[in-house]
Structure formats: C-alpha cells, structure tokens
Scaffold this motif. Structure first.
Motif, PDB file in Angstrom:
ATOM      1  N   MET A 209      18.560  -7.168  19.480  1.00 40.70           N
ATOM      2  CA  MET A 209      17.808  -8.168  19.849  1.00 40.70           C
ATOM      3  C   MET A 209      18.959  -8.869  19.995  1.00 40.70           C
ATOM      4  O   MET A 209      19.042 -10.250  19.031  1.00 40.70           O
ATOM      5  CB  MET A 209      16.738  -8.729  19.748  1.00 40.70           C
ATOM      6  CG  MET A 209      15.724  -9.871  20.280  1.00 40.70           C
ATOM      7  SD  MET A 209      14.813  -8.822  21.596  1.00 40.70           S
ATOM      8  CE  MET A 209      14.083  -8.311  21.891  1.00 40.70           C
TER       9      MET A 209
ATOM     10  N   ILE B 202       8.076  -8.636  15.555  1.00 37.39           N
ATOM     11  CA  ILE B 202       7.019  -8.393  17.065  1.00 37.39           C
ATOM     12  C   ILE B 202       8.661  -7.077  17.541  1.00 37.39           C
ATOM     13  O   ILE B 202       7.211  -6.476  18.724  1.00 37.39           O
ATOM     14  CB  ILE B 202       6.843  -9.221  18.213  1.00 37.39           C
ATOM     15  CG1 ILE B 202       5.828 -10.550  17.083  1.00 37.39           C
ATOM     16  CG2 ILE B 202       5.925  -9.271  19.185  1.00 37.39           C
ATOM     17  CD1 ILE B 202       5.676 -11.901  18.200  1.00 37.39           C
ATOM     18  N   TYR B 203       9.196  -7.526  17.760  1.00 38.52           N
ATOM     19  CA  TYR B 203       9.866  -6.849  18.664  1.00 38.52           C
ATOM     20  C   TYR B 203      10.824  -5.495  17.623  1.00 38.52           C
ATOM     21  O   TYR B 203      11.657  -4.649  18.376  1.00 38.52           O
ATOM     22  CB  TYR B 203      10.907  -7.719  19.224  1.00 38.52           C
ATOM     23  CG  TYR B 203      10.074  -8.242  20.158  1.00 38.52           C
ATOM     24  CD1 TYR B 203       9.276  -8.255  20.881  1.00 38.52           C
ATOM     25  CD2 TYR B 203      10.360  -9.477  20.086  1.00 38.52           C
ATOM     26  CE1 TYR B 203       8.926  -8.806  21.929  1.00 38.52           C
ATOM     27  CE2 TYR B 203       9.752 -11.151  20.927  1.00 38.52           C
ATOM     28  CZ  TYR B 203       8.836 -10.502  21.552  1.00 38.52           C
ATOM     29  OH  TYR B 203       8.395 -11.611  22.396  1.00 38.52           O
TER      30      TYR B 203
ATOM     31  N   SER C 252       8.308   6.111  30.493  1.00 35.97           N
ATOM     32  CA  SER C 252       7.773   5.278  29.748  1.00 35.97           C
ATOM     33  C   SER C 252       8.737   4.276  29.584  1.00 35.97           C
ATOM     34  O   SER C 252       9.875   4.564  29.262  1.00 35.97           O
ATOM     35  CB  SER C 252       7.805   6.428  28.454  1.00 35.97           C
ATOM     36  OG  SER C 252       8.775   6.799  27.578  1.00 35.97           O
ATOM     37  N   TYR C 253       8.609   3.202  28.820  1.00 37.45           N
ATOM     38  CA  TYR C 253       9.253   1.970  28.899  1.00 37.45           C
ATOM     39  C   TYR C 253       9.657   2.346  27.153  1.00 37.45           C
ATOM     40  O   TYR C 253       9.061   2.398  26.700  1.00 37.45           O
ATOM     41  CB  TYR C 253       9.013   0.138  28.978  1.00 37.45           C
ATOM     42  CG  TYR C 253      10.006  -0.129  28.890  1.00 37.45           C
ATOM     43  CD1 TYR C 253      10.901  -0.677  29.006  1.00 37.45           C
ATOM     44  CD2 TYR C 253       9.601  -1.152  27.428  1.00 37.45           C
ATOM     45  CE1 TYR C 253      12.268  -1.518  28.550  1.00 37.45           C
ATOM     46  CE2 TYR C 253       9.755  -2.462  27.316  1.00 37.45           C
ATOM     47  CZ  TYR C 253      11.346  -2.116  27.416  1.00 37.45           C
ATOM     48  OH  TYR C 253      11.672  -3.841  26.760  1.00 37.45           O
TER      49      TYR C 253
ATOM     50  N   ILE D 123      17.000  -6.902  27.346  1.00 38.65           N
ATOM     51  CA  ILE D 123      15.561  -8.462  26.599  1.00 38.65           C
ATOM     52  C   ILE D 123      16.488  -9.239  25.380  1.00 38.65           C
ATOM     53  O   ILE D 123      17.871  -9.218  25.799  1.00 38.65           O
ATOM     54  CB  ILE D 123      15.094  -7.468  25.492  1.00 38.65           C
ATOM     55  CG1 ILE D 123      16.353  -5.803  25.380  1.00 38.65           C
ATOM     56  CG2 ILE D 123      14.220  -5.964  26.326  1.00 38.65           C
ATOM     57  CD1 ILE D 123      15.395  -5.805  23.959  1.00 38.65           C
ATOM     58  N   ALA D 124      15.958  -9.864  25.545  1.00 39.41           N
ATOM     59  CA  ALA D 124      16.883 -11.433  24.920  1.00 39.41           C
ATOM     60  C   ALA D 124      15.801 -11.846  24.268  1.00 39.41           C
ATOM     61  O   ALA D 124      14.692 -12.664  24.902  1.00 39.41           O
ATOM     62  CB  ALA D 124      17.763 -11.987  25.805  1.00 39.41           C
TER      63      ALA D 124
ATOM     64  N   ASP E 258      17.569  -3.157  35.464  1.00 35.41           N
ATOM     65  CA  ASP E 258      17.734  -2.492  34.346  1.00 35.41           C
ATOM     66  C   ASP E 258      16.621  -3.925  33.799  1.00 35.41           C
ATOM     67  O   ASP E 258      17.482  -4.669  33.919  1.00 35.41           O
ATOM     68  CB  ASP E 258      18.366  -1.852  33.855  1.00 35.41           C
ATOM     69  CG  ASP E 258      18.257  -0.152  34.073  1.00 35.41           C
ATOM     70  OD1 ASP E 258      16.881   0.160  34.044  1.00 35.41           O
ATOM     71  OD2 ASP E 258      18.567   0.176  33.103  1.00 35.41           O
ATOM     72  N   PRO E 259      15.406  -3.794  32.335  1.00 38.23           N
ATOM     73  CA  PRO E 259      15.325  -4.940  31.714  1.00 38.23           C
ATOM     74  C   PRO E 259      16.898  -5.087  30.874  1.00 38.23           C
ATOM     75  O   PRO E 259      17.120  -3.962  30.140  1.00 38.23           O
ATOM     76  CB  PRO E 259      14.321  -4.279  31.397  1.00 38.23           C
ATOM     77  CG  PRO E 259      14.028  -3.002  31.933  1.00 38.23           C
ATOM     78  CD  PRO E 259      15.431  -2.351  32.249  1.00 38.23           C
TER      79      PRO E 259
ATOM     80  N   ALA F  24      19.946   2.591  31.408  1.00 40.39           N
ATOM     81  CA  ALA F  24      18.611   3.902  31.562  1.00 40.39           C
ATOM     82  C   ALA F  24      17.855   4.297  31.956  1.00 40.39           C
ATOM     83  O   ALA F  24      17.930   4.162  33.793  1.00 40.39           O
ATOM     84  CB  ALA F  24      17.767   2.858  31.004  1.00 40.39           C
TER      85      ALA F  24
ATOM     86  N   MET G 242      12.256  -0.438  23.976  1.00 36.93           N
ATOM     87  CA  MET G 242      12.525  -1.535  23.774  1.00 36.93           C
ATOM     88  C   MET G 242      14.313  -1.195  24.067  1.00 36.93           C
ATOM     89  O   MET G 242      14.955  -1.918  24.488  1.00 36.93           O
ATOM     90  CB  MET G 242      11.836  -2.065  23.458  1.00 36.93           C
ATOM     91  CG  MET G 242      12.163  -3.567  23.256  1.00 36.93           C
ATOM     92  SD  MET G 242      11.234  -4.612  22.564  1.00 36.93           S
ATOM     93  CE  MET G 242      11.515  -6.333  22.838  1.00 36.93           C
TER      94      MET G 242
ATOM     95  N   ILE H 228      10.972 -12.030  16.359  1.00 35.84           N
ATOM     96  CA  ILE H 228      11.402 -11.213  16.164  1.00 35.84           C
ATOM     97  C   ILE H 228      11.024  -9.753  15.704  1.00 35.84           C
ATOM     98  O   ILE H 228      11.097  -8.882  16.034  1.00 35.84           O
ATOM     99  CB  ILE H 228      13.221 -11.826  16.788  1.00 35.84           C
ATOM    100  CG1 ILE H 228      13.285 -12.833  17.992  1.00 35.84           C
ATOM    101  CG2 ILE H 228      14.123  -9.976  17.509  1.00 35.84           C
ATOM    102  CD1 ILE H 228      14.711 -13.278  17.644  1.00 35.84           C
TER     103      ILE H 228
END
Lengths: 454, 526
Positions: free
Chosen positions: A39, A94-95, A211-212, A65-66, A62-63, A206, A214, A91
């Motif tokens: 992350m 949760i992630y 399906s997503y 994340i940060a 594309d996503p 990706a 992370m 972080i």
C-alpha cells in the motif's frame, strides 16, 4: 488553441508555464505499486494522495490504490507523527497489505517530520513492513521520486548474507507495465534468473476477470527485494532515473551496478542484450536476433516516409533520450528534445547523440517546459511531436501530428499494455510514427496524389 | 444485520464508531448525519484538499484571469486541464484555461522564502500575457514558510494597475475541498463582485455554482436565453471576471451547486439584497421545475407564457429519444457518490429514465446539504472549520430588494427561495446515505447493495468495473456531456445505455470456465 502563446521568446526566471514534469510523490506512488501486496502511503494532506491516485488511474485506466495521513492544520503545526501512527494501524487493519511504503510530501518535508523515527517507534506485526523515503516536491520531479522510493525499499529490506545468489537485479526506469512485461520476456528468453524492482506488470495492467482484488498477483515480492542484496550485479535501466536505487544497493550490500540507457531503439537494446549475455555467459538466442532483424527490415523498407523528418520530443529524461536514439537511427532529426526534470546530464547526453549522428541545429534542454517548446516550434516548425498527452495542445495549435509515448497519457487507451522497450517496442514506436506521418500525407495531399500503394 | 452494518461491520471499534455516524439508512425525514469532519488517517478517502476546492473548482474556471499556483510544480500540474470546465476565449477575452502557471518552487525558495520568486513570476505573467487580472493560489509549503502572498498581491496590484488577488488555500486547511470553496467565495465577494457596473434589464439573473463541466452551462444558457433571461454572469464556468464583477446588478441568483457557492449567494443577499433560488438543471423534470420556479419569482404573465412555450418545444424535441432510453434503463438501480450536489441532482435525472437510486453520498458536503438549511444554526463549529475564515458583509449602498416583504414571505412558501431542503428528504425510505464514502465501504457497498450502476469518480471507477459493475464518472462525465438541461438528458441516457449494453460485459467470462472442453476417452486395457 494556446492563442496567448507569443512567438517571441522572453527570458523567464520564475514562471513555469505548461510544465513537462510533475512532483516527486507521484513517482514514489508508482514505484510502490510495483511491489506485491504493497500500500503506497502519502504522508501529507489528502489532496496530494487524491491527485496522484487520479493521475495514475487516468494514465493506466486501472485502480491505483494509496492512502494518506490526511493532515489537517493541527497536524501541520504539531507534526504528523500521530497521523502516521493512526494511518498505519488502520491500513493494516482494513486493507491488509504486507507492506506500507510511505513517501513524504512538501508539507511533511517543510515541517520536518522525521518519518524514519516515527516508523521506528511503531509496533509492527511480524511479517509486516513499513518503509519510507523522502520525496519533497520542491526537488527534482516525479522521476526523482520514483528512484527515491525504490531506494527506500532497498534501504529497508535488501540484505546481504555474504553468499551470492547468482541472480541479476534489474531496475527498470519509469516505464509502463507493458515495458516491464517486455523486459521480463527478454530476460526469460536470455534464460536469466533475475529480480526486477519495481514491477507494475500484473498490477496496473491487471485483467478484467469479473472480480476486484486489491492486490493483484503482480509486483516484486518482499522476499525478492531482500534477496537483491545477494545478487552479483544490478542493471539500472535509465541512467537518469535508476542510479539512486542502484547506488543505495551498492552502498548497503556491496552489489555492483551498471547504468544503461533505457533499451529503446536498436543500439540501446543491443547494449542491454550484450550486458545480459556477458552476465550470463550465454549467447543471445535466435528469437531475439529474429526480432532485431525484423526491426531492421522495417527500418530499411519504410525509410522514405520518415527520413529527414523533424521531430520534437518531450517528457521524462530517459524516455526522451530513448526515443531520441531511435529516431536518430531512423534518420529523423530530433529538432527539439526537452524534459521538465532538472539535470544537465540530460542535455549532455542528448548533445552527444546529436554529434554522433551529425545532426545540426538540434536543441536539447532540461528544466524546460511545453510553453517554451511551443515557442521554439512557432519559430521553426517540426513535422511530428512525440510525448505525453499535454503536447496535444501544441499539436492542435500548430496542426502537427503527434505520437503519444511516455508519461502521462491521459487521453488514449491501450498504451500501458504495450512496450516501447526492446526491439518489439521499437517496432511498435516505428509503426506509430509511420502511421502518424503517412496518415497526414494521405489527409493533406491532392486527390490525384493519393497513393494506393505506399 | 442491517444494510449499514453489513457495509461497516469489519471495522475496528474506533473506526466503526466514527463511520457509523456518517452512514444511515433512511427511515424518516429527520436524520442527523455526521459530515464535514476529518477523514481518519489511513482511510482511503476520495477527498481532495483545500487548494483543489479553491483553485481547481471555483477559481480555475474563470477564463480571463491568469491564475498562478504558488508552490512546487505538482499542484498546478494536476489541476491543469483535468476538470473539464470548458471555456471559450475571443478577441476581447483571453482564455487562460488552457494554461498552467506555476512558480515551481525549488528548495532554496522553501528555505529562503518564495515571495521574491512570486513577485518575479507576476512580472513575467504581465510581460508575456498582459492579463486583465491575476490570481495567486497558495499550496501547503507557502503557508508553512510564511510567504505573505496578500502583501505581494497588493503591491503588484499597484505596480501593474490591475486586480491581483491572493487566496491562502493551502492544502492542509479544513477537512476537504470544501474549505477551498469557502476561501474562493470570500475572495469573489471581497475583491470582484460589485466592482463594475451595467444597467439591469427586466429579467437579469446570475447562475451560481455552475462549472460548465462538459458544456453544461452552455446548455443551460441556451434554454435561459430562449425564454428571455438576461444572464449577467455564470459563476464561475466559462466566466469572464468582468461579468462576475457586475453580478450584483441581477434581480435573482440561481444556485446550482449549493455546497460550493452558497457563501457567495448568502453574502450577495446580505450585501446587495439579492435573493437566491435553489435550482437544479440536471434532469428534465428538475429543469422544468427550476424554470417554473424562476417564472414564479418574476411573476410576469409574459414570462410564464414564454416559459411554458419553451418547455413544450424542448420536450417535444427530445420526447422520442427520452422514451427510447427510458425503455432501456427503466428499473435499473444506481448508487451515486459525488462531490457536494450532484449526488442529489442526478437522482432526478435517473428518475426521468425510471431508474432507482439506492445509495447516495457526498464527498465533502456539510450537514445542511444532507438535512436542509434549517440545521445551520445547530452545526457545531470544530477546530477545522474555525480555521476557514467566515466573513460578515455590510449592506452596500446599492442594496435593494426586488420583492416586497409580503411577496417574499408568500413566495418562500412556494419555491426554494434562499433555502435548500437537502438531499435526504428527497430520497426514498430504505435507501442508504453515506458521507465521505471510502474505498473499503465502496467494495462492501457494491457487494451488499448490488447496484446496476455506480456513478462516482475516476479513483473508484475501475474498482467497480473490475468487480463487474458498470461505473460512470459524474465528475467528468467520462469525457462526454453536456448532461444538463433538455439536450443533456439525452446525452446522459445515451451514455448510460451504451455502458449497460456494450457487448464486452457478456464476454468477460471465458467459455472454458463454464463449459467442459477436456473429453475423457475410454481405452481398453489389454
């Protein structure tokens, strides 16, 4: 379009207009996305993180994340230590990444937050990692930040056990996942056991599988970053981007390194392959020779459509130098070659290339901007622009075709999947250049001059 | 377990306690929701910063002003050409929207101060562009090192004989973009509105909080002009500073985005006596209602008639397309997460197509945007909101009231005059309302509520799409538009239909995932 840009060039010492660079943290965020289950974390106010995620998402489609330390005015006065502590806890909670890669911002740098000390004071679960690097936005550019983040990973993680693992470290420059994929393909064809850091392939290109996730399967693993300390050699691809991390590994674990240009075009790819060959002691396989031969075939077939054409190239230093090298090999004239990133080494390298190919009246400049490039073009035109999306304004204003290559490309699709490096990347870039020039010829010519066969 | 709990169940106790106040399932009209409070560090929020709200949102779209971002290069770069606030220049109006101007501060500027560089940058802007006005927007380090940008602006204003206005919109101020809107609003009132004059006509109005994303303002302007309105200024989309300077002469202000511009609307009322009307030009029925409310304000038979005539003609022109897209979209469910107004506005447009909103949330709204302006006196100020200056304006000598007190009181009962009822009241029971929706909740929400479409921004678009849910951006309209007014509704219907019907959705699953391809063979063993 750009009607306020005057032809007459005036000296500027303070005003930047239409930049050809952005700030360090976005480069750091990109590098961190190339580590598996990582992350990226922006230690500053929310806006930085939001802007960087937005920019990367727009380029890669594309996503990206940060997370952010979400500084408020209070944190800016009293320091961001408690924000970072809370952030790291949340972080992991949760992630659930394996590693958090913190980069700073001009905010946390200006108030002097000691991020290293904050991290040392944290209780971090076994098997989880927090690393950091300094990325003040007022130094260098996103390219500097990219290198600094890679160095940050190395500094925290790479270890030397004193026993060589025989593997080759490869640090790719600031390139697309498609390029990283191509570099890996070449390394595999060469039968080399390698570690590439970072590796955004499989992360920012990706697939859509319904399906997503992370943390997609791609990215350099923590184990591999650790193992980099036992490699006998590091190849830093992109002399102006990757020396910082290569040097950090040398300093920390004594791993020798060689800086090579980004393998773009014929000669730079040749050089890369010969280094690989000399590292592994193996011959370059026919499969790669075949690709080289195909590229040569194309250059010799199609030269009438690009030979002697003038081109302006702008963007990141190593990418611009790579493209410059290819267009020189094609017989084109790199009339203007600029980067927004500071550093005179860029100019020197570009000028060496001009001299080697005996092209005259070409200009290279670092710390330049697109406003200045436009003014140059207003004074002496080019036939083609090569660079990121922001050049489209100049292309429209001056009615010059444009080929998109480099970062950022916000207004087109597919580019991030495809390579510009290696012979195959060169073939692709040659095709893009040819199509741009030949489409223009078809569009502009008189009806009786429209050629069915070209 | 309630839908809300299913979305936030896995949080740690502390985060759960905080987020629980920001998410509600509607049961009646009197919900209280936590809003405009700090995002918890580490939570992947969609929010931006004060600079983004000031320069990116409110100031940036003013086309004939040279806006200098004072700071390192990033902030100016990211806000260059990315918001789709369209603008057209002409021989008399310079268009700076295509340009990014920055002081590109370097380390020595941070160490020794950036005022000198800012002064020089202003000089260079004047020499190169000779703009009618200059604005300066500061970024995080500027406030920290103490550059006095207001003093530099005042000095430059004298030196160059034109407006030079500074905005201290450092990114760390406030809790989101919202603080930046407020700071920008203050600047418009303090330095611009009321500084130029022209005579009003019978139906002089302003449009406030319309940003011309994808050309929305132009579609709205087209309709208003057809009816016969005199649009003094659209603030700020495609605006000239000279139009904004005359905005005080209008009889009525229309407020499109309540969140980002309500301070200007309020201050214009206090200073010049101009009332504002909450309008919504997103959606056919909402546009019609807004036009009728406006006619009601002016209460002129000729205007009523003209309004109805234009509505009838516009409706006739789009009827066939509306029916077609409605047949494709009817019954689809949607979740919306956008800034501070669109999540409300777009529910009306969705309804026009027979679509149902099952979740809506704002990124940076305040409680009044959710609950209605009657909660304003009860909103507690916290340290973060106190740091954003709130200015009180005095009555100007040009103060005048268009309506008598009696007319005003009567009208307030009929139309949203100086009032916004908020989003929650207009949502159905059982729908979910989320403030500052974050990444984790987005993922969970998609699983729990399963909307057919998720309308949001670029940062979560591909997250939803990878999970198999169509996502369209309501910040940038996915580079399409306009979506406002009558023609915009058709564009929207076309785009969403395209998204739903694009054949690739049906090809995502590889056939070998569902069909056996390996065939067994029976072999006789000898």
């Amino acid at each position: 379009m750009l009607n306020l840009t005057p032809k007459e060039i005036t000296e500027r010492s303070a005003l930047r207009i239409n930049p050809a660079k952005t700030c360090q943290p976005v480069g750091a965020m990109y590098a961190a996305l190339g580590v598996h289950r990582c992350m990226p974390h922006s230690h500053g106010s929310q806006g930085c993180c939001s802007y960087h995620r937005t920019y990367l998402t727009r380029h890669f489609k594309d996503p990206a994340i940060a997370s952010s330390s979400s500084f408020t005015e209070g944190a800016s006065v009293f320091g961001g230590g408690s924000n970072l502590k809370t952030a790291v806890k949340n972080i992991f909670d949760i992630y659930k990444p394996d590693i958090i890669a913190v980069h700073t911002t001009c905010l946390s740098e200006t108030i002097g937050d000691d991020v290293g000390a904050f991290i040392q004071d944290m209780d971090i679960e076994d098997g989880k990692y927090v690393v950091h690097c300094h990325t003040p936005s007022y130094v260098g550019s996103h390219i500097t930040g990219y290198g600094n983040m890679i160095a940050g990973f190395i500094k925290y993680l790479s270890k030397s056990t004193g026993k060589s693992n025989g593997r080759l470290n490869v640090i790719p420059g600031f390139v697309n996942p498609g390029d990283m994929r191509e570099l890996k393909r070449i390394l595999e064809l060469m039968n080399i056991n390698f570690i590439m850091l970072p590796d955004t392939s499989g992360v920012l290109d990706a697939p859509m599988l319904g399906s997503y996730v992370m943390y997609p399967p791609g990215g350099t693993t923590i184990e591999n970053i650790e193992a980099m300390g036992d490699s006998p050699l590091t190849l830093a691809l992109g002399e102006l981007t990757c020396e910082t991390p290569a040097n950090e590994l040398k300093r920390k674990c004594g791993v020798d390194y060689k800086c090579l240009p980004l393998p773009m075009g014929v000669e730079a790819t040749d050089q890369f392959l010969m280094e690989l060959s000399s590292f592994s002691g193996r011959e370059i396989p026919y499969a790669l020779e075949e690709e080289r031969g195909q590229l040569m075939d194309i250059l010799l077939d199609a030269y009438p459509y690009f030979h002697g054409r003038k081109v302006a190239i702008y963007g990141d230093p190593d990418t611009v130098l790579g493209i410059t090298s290819l267009v020189l090999e094609m017989g084109m004239i790199p009339k203007y070659v600029i980067t927004g990133t500071p550093g005179e080494a860029f100019t020197e390298k570009a000028e060496e290339m001009f001299a080697r190919y005996e092209v005259t009246d070409c200009k290279a400049k670092a710390s330049a901007d697109l406003f200045e490039l436009h003014q140059w073009i207003k004074n002496e035109r080019v036939d083609l622009l090569i660079g990121g999306s922001h050049g489209k304004q100049i292309a429209k204003a001056e009615d010059i075709p444009i080929v998109r290559a480099g970062f950022p490309i916000l207004d087109r699709y597919v580019h991030s999947y495809m390579p510009l490096v290696g012979y195959r990347g060169a073939i692709r870039l040659v095709e893009l250049i040819l199509n741009a020039l030949m489409d223009r010829q078809d569009r502009d010519c008189a009806d009786e001059d429209l050629e069915m066969v070209m | 377990m309630s839908k809300v709990d299913r979305i936030i169940d896995h949080y740690s106790a502390r985060v759960y306690k905080n987020r629980k106040l920001h998410i509600i399932e509607k049961t009646d009209d009197n919900h209280e929701i936590a809003a405009n409070t700090r995002t918890i560090p580490g939570i992947m929020t969609n929010r931006g910063c004060c600079y983004a709200g000031c320069k990116g949102v409110v100031i940036g779209p003013i086309k004939d002003v040279a806006v200098i971002t004072h700071g390192p290069i990033g902030c100016g770069f990211y806000s260059w050409g990315t918001r789709r606030n369209k603008a057209r220049g002409d021989e008399n109006t310079k268009n700076f929207v295509e340009y990014c101007l920055s002081t590109d501060m370097q380390e020595p500027d941070i160490v020794f101060g950036g005022e000198k560089k800012l002064r020089q940058a202003i000089k260079e802007v004047v020499e190169i562009f000779n703009p009618d006005a200059i604005m300066i927007c500061s970024t995080c380090p500027v406030g920290l090192i103490g550059d006095d940008i207001h003093a530099v602006a005042a000095e430059a204003e004298k030196l160059y004989g034109r407006k030079v206005i500074a905005f201290s919109c450092e990114g760390y101020k406030g809790v989101s973009q919202s603080g930046g809107h407020h700071i920008a609003n203050n600047g418009l009132i303090r330095h611009i509105i009321g500084t130029e004059e022209r005579a009003p006509t019978k139906y002089s109005i302003n449009m406030l909080g319309e940003y011309n994303i994808g050309g929305d303002a132009w579609e709205i302007e087209r309709i208003l002009k057809r009816i016969g309105y005199d649009l003094v200024a659209n603030i700020p989309g495609d605006a000239s500073i000279h139009d904004i300077a005359k905005a005080h002469i209008a009889h009525l202000n229309l407020v499109q985005c309540h969140r980002s511009i309500n301070y200007v609307a309020d201050m214009l009322k206090d200073k010049f006596g101009t009332s504002w009307l909450k309008v919504n030009f997103i959606g056919v029925s909402a546009t019609i209602k807004s036009l009728r409310d406006m006619a009601r304000f002016f209460d002129d038979p000729e205007l009523y008639a003209r309004t109805e005539q234009v509505i009838a003609e516009e409706l006739a022109a789009i009827q066939e397309d509306m029916e077609y897209y409605k047949s494709k979209l009817k019954g689809k469910t949607a979740a919306l997460f956008v800034g501070g107004s669109r999540s409300h506005h777009y529910q009306k447009l969705l309804k026009d197509f027979g679509m149902e909103t099952i979740m809506a949330g704002y990124e940076f709204a305040h409680r009044d945007d959710y609950e209605g302006r009657e909660v304003l006196p009860f909103i507690k100020e916290d340290a973060d909101s106190k740091n954003i200056e709130s200015i009180k304006v005095e009555k100007d000598e040009r103060y005048r009231l268009y309506l008598t007190e009696e007319q005003y009181e009567r009208l307030r009962k009929e139309i949203p005059l100086d009032y916004y009822a908020g989003m929650i009241r207009e949502m159905e029971k059982g729908t979910i309302i989320v403030d500052d929706l974050n990444h984790y909740e987005t993922e969970e929400m998609l699983k729990v509520l399963k909307p057919d479409i998720f309308f949001s921004g670029i940062k979560d678009k591909y997250i939803a799409q990878k999970a198999g849910t169509l996502s369209r951006q309501l910040h940038s309209y996915d580079y399409s538009g306009p979506y406002a007014g009558f023609n915009g509704a058709i564009n929207f219907g076309r785009d969403v239909t395209m998204g739903i019907t694009t054949p690739a959705w049906g090809l995502v699953k590889a056939p070998w995932k569902t069909q056996p391809i390996l065939k067994g063979q029976l072999q006789e063993v000898v």
